[in-house]
Design an enzyme around this catalytic site. Sequence first.
Site, short mmCIF file in Angstrom:
data_model
loop_
_atom_site.label_atom_id
_atom_site.label_comp_id
_atom_site.label_asym_id
_atom_site.label_seq_id
_atom_site.Cartn_x
_atom_site.Cartn_y
_atom_site.Cartn_z
N LYS A 177 9.87 3.44 0.94
CA LYS A 177 8.95 3.31 1.89
C LYS A 177 8.96 4.20 3.04
O LYS A 177 7.77 4.53 3.51
CB LYS A 177 8.79 1.87 2.37
CG LYS A 177 8.42 0.95 1.05
CD LYS A 177 7.75 -0.45 1.72
CE LYS A 177 7.28 -1.14 0.21
NZ LYS A 177 6.80 -2.56 0.51
N LYS B 57 6.51 3.09 -9.51
CA LYS B 57 6.06 1.82 -9.81
C LYS B 57 4.69 1.42 -9.62
O LYS B 57 4.36 1.99 -8.51
CB LYS B 57 7.06 0.71 -9.61
CG LYS B 57 7.02 0.31 -8.13
CD LYS B 57 7.92 -0.93 -7.87
CE LYS B 57 7.60 -1.20 -6.43
NZ LYS B 57 7.52 -2.70 -6.00
N LYS C 64 0.92 -2.25 -4.83
CA LYS C 64 -0.26 -2.65 -4.13
C LYS C 64 -0.76 -1.43 -3.17
O LYS C 64 -2.02 -1.35 -3.04
CB LYS C 64 0.00 -4.11 -3.39
CG LYS C 64 0.20 -5.17 -4.25
CD LYS C 64 0.33 -6.42 -3.32
CE LYS C 64 1.40 -7.16 -3.62
NZ LYS C 64 2.69 -6.86 -2.89
N1 AQP Z 1 5.30 -2.60 -10.70
C1 AQP Z 1 5.87 -3.60 -10.54
N2 AQP Z 1 6.59 -4.07 -11.90
C2 AQP Z 1 7.33 -5.23 -11.96
N3 AQP Z 1 7.35 -6.02 -11.07
C3 AQP Z 1 6.78 -5.74 -9.80
N4 AQP Z 1 6.72 -6.27 -8.69
C4 AQP Z 1 6.16 -5.69 -7.76
N5 AQP Z 1 5.83 -4.61 -8.47
C5 AQP Z 1 6.17 -4.66 -9.58
C6 AQP Z 1 7.38 -7.77 -8.33
O1 AQP Z 1 6.53 -8.43 -7.77
C7 AQP Z 1 7.07 -9.29 -6.75
C8 AQP Z 1 6.37 -9.08 -5.80
O2 AQP Z 1 6.68 -7.93 -4.79
P1 AQP Z 1 6.17 -7.64 -3.41
O3 AQP Z 1 4.77 -7.91 -3.14
O4 AQP Z 1 7.03 -8.80 -2.60
O5 AQP Z 1 6.56 -6.39 -3.11
P2 AQP Z 1 6.88 -5.08 -3.79
O6 AQP Z 1 7.75 -5.11 -5.05
O7 AQP Z 1 6.84 -3.94 -2.70
O8 AQP Z 1 5.32 -4.94 -4.33
P3 AQP Z 1 4.42 -3.92 -4.37
O9 AQP Z 1 2.94 -4.36 -5.39
O10 AQP Z 1 4.71 -2.49 -4.57
O11 AQP Z 1 3.77 -3.91 -2.98
P4 AQP Z 1 3.82 -2.93 -1.75
O12 AQP Z 1 2.95 -1.75 -2.40
O13 AQP Z 1 3.28 -3.72 -0.48
O14 AQP Z 1 5.38 -2.36 -1.64
C9 AQP Z 1 8.45 -8.91 -6.69
O15 AQP Z 1 9.37 -9.95 -7.57
C10 AQP Z 1 8.57 -7.72 -7.54
O16 AQP Z 1 9.73 -7.45 -8.11
#
Ligand code: AQP
Length: 345
Positions: A117, A210, A213
């Site tokens: 990040k 990965k 969002k």
């Molecule tokens: N690409 C992914 N594949 C499988 N699992 C995923 N998770 C997130 N992306 C993937 C799982 O979703 C849950 C919530 O995630 P989060 O919102 O707490 O944070 P994150 O992992 O950082 O998700 P994002 O979508 O990538 O958000 P941003 O872009 O804001 O950082 C977790 O259980 C995660 O494992």
Amino acid sequence: MAKRIFSGIQPSGIIHIGNYLGAIKQWVELQNNPPTGEDEAIFCIVDLHAITVRQNPEQLRKNTLSAAAWYIACGINPQKSDIFIQSTRPEHTELAWILSCYTQIGELARMTQYKEKTQKLQNDLGDTGFIVKAAPSAGLLTYPTLMAADILLYQTTTVPVGEDQVQHVELTRDIAKRFNNLYGQTFTIPDYSTKISGKRIMALDDPSKKMSKSAASEYNYMALSDSPEKIRQKIRKAVTDSGTQVKYEKDQPAISNLLNIHSEISGKEVAELEDEFSSKNYGEFKEALADTIISHLAPIQSKYNSLMQSPTELEKILKAGSEKVASTAQKTLSDVKTKIGLLNL
Ligand code: AQP
């Protein structure tokens, strides 16, 4: 001792199929078929984690309520599980501060998510339209201590998260053990099981990263809210590999990712899909995948749309959830404060 499940998602954007397949789908299975028959499940919307990178305030409010609607639309039942917003329980930040005093900077700085990040912030101009390019905040560094507080406050036994969050749960375990060693049994040591974590879903426009969002391009992710036309367009545009065969191979990460998505949604094994599409080309496979996603999401989207018609009902559910978990959170925090020498007046 009752087993307690805790997990959460940041309302940092629109929930996508990575969040759904990696986390929410497993939550629903755990809620409906608890391993011991006596589990309690808590599903949080972790808005304080979302602000570790800049958010548009209006959008954050919308995403928070919308996350609650997606949880329920995907099958989280507020009669069976507690759903609440992290910032409505002040115990989370209070315990996070205390735990940050028992965590080394080096442990936080080596977290993969922090590194990724930080790099993203330094490369991005930002896409929220609110605040542009920024240096990483202290909050981004201490993110895992807040996550540890979320988990430990509820004496959680099981944390169903996607594979990308496992490192944070491991750090939570280390912090909890360190604290218990110093002050005696205080926290339950939480466990995660890769069996209850979904596969990592990679970005549609770059299978080496990965799905996320907060990605700059909407072609990175498949939002749960995407219309059938959008789903078809995104799948058609998804990058593919240089080969032609619909086969799961290490050196074919794009088609392997699409096979994984199909498998997780349809419930068919990857090998079964390879057989089914052995004489088909990428284009034909992509059309079938789009159909599968569209029909799987249709009932979820329709439930979501009807929930979003009554925001006050959603707010009531979230308030009730917050009140329901309060006593456990307060009990743990009070115990911690007493043990470290704070006056619990
Ligand atoms: N690409 C992914 N594949 C499988 N699992 C995923 N998770 C997130 N992306 C993937 C799982 O979703 C849950 C919530 O995630 P989060 O919102 O707490 O944070 P994150 O992992 O950082 O998700 P994002 O979508 O990538 O958000 P941003 O872009 O804001 O950082 C977790 O259980 C995660 O494992």
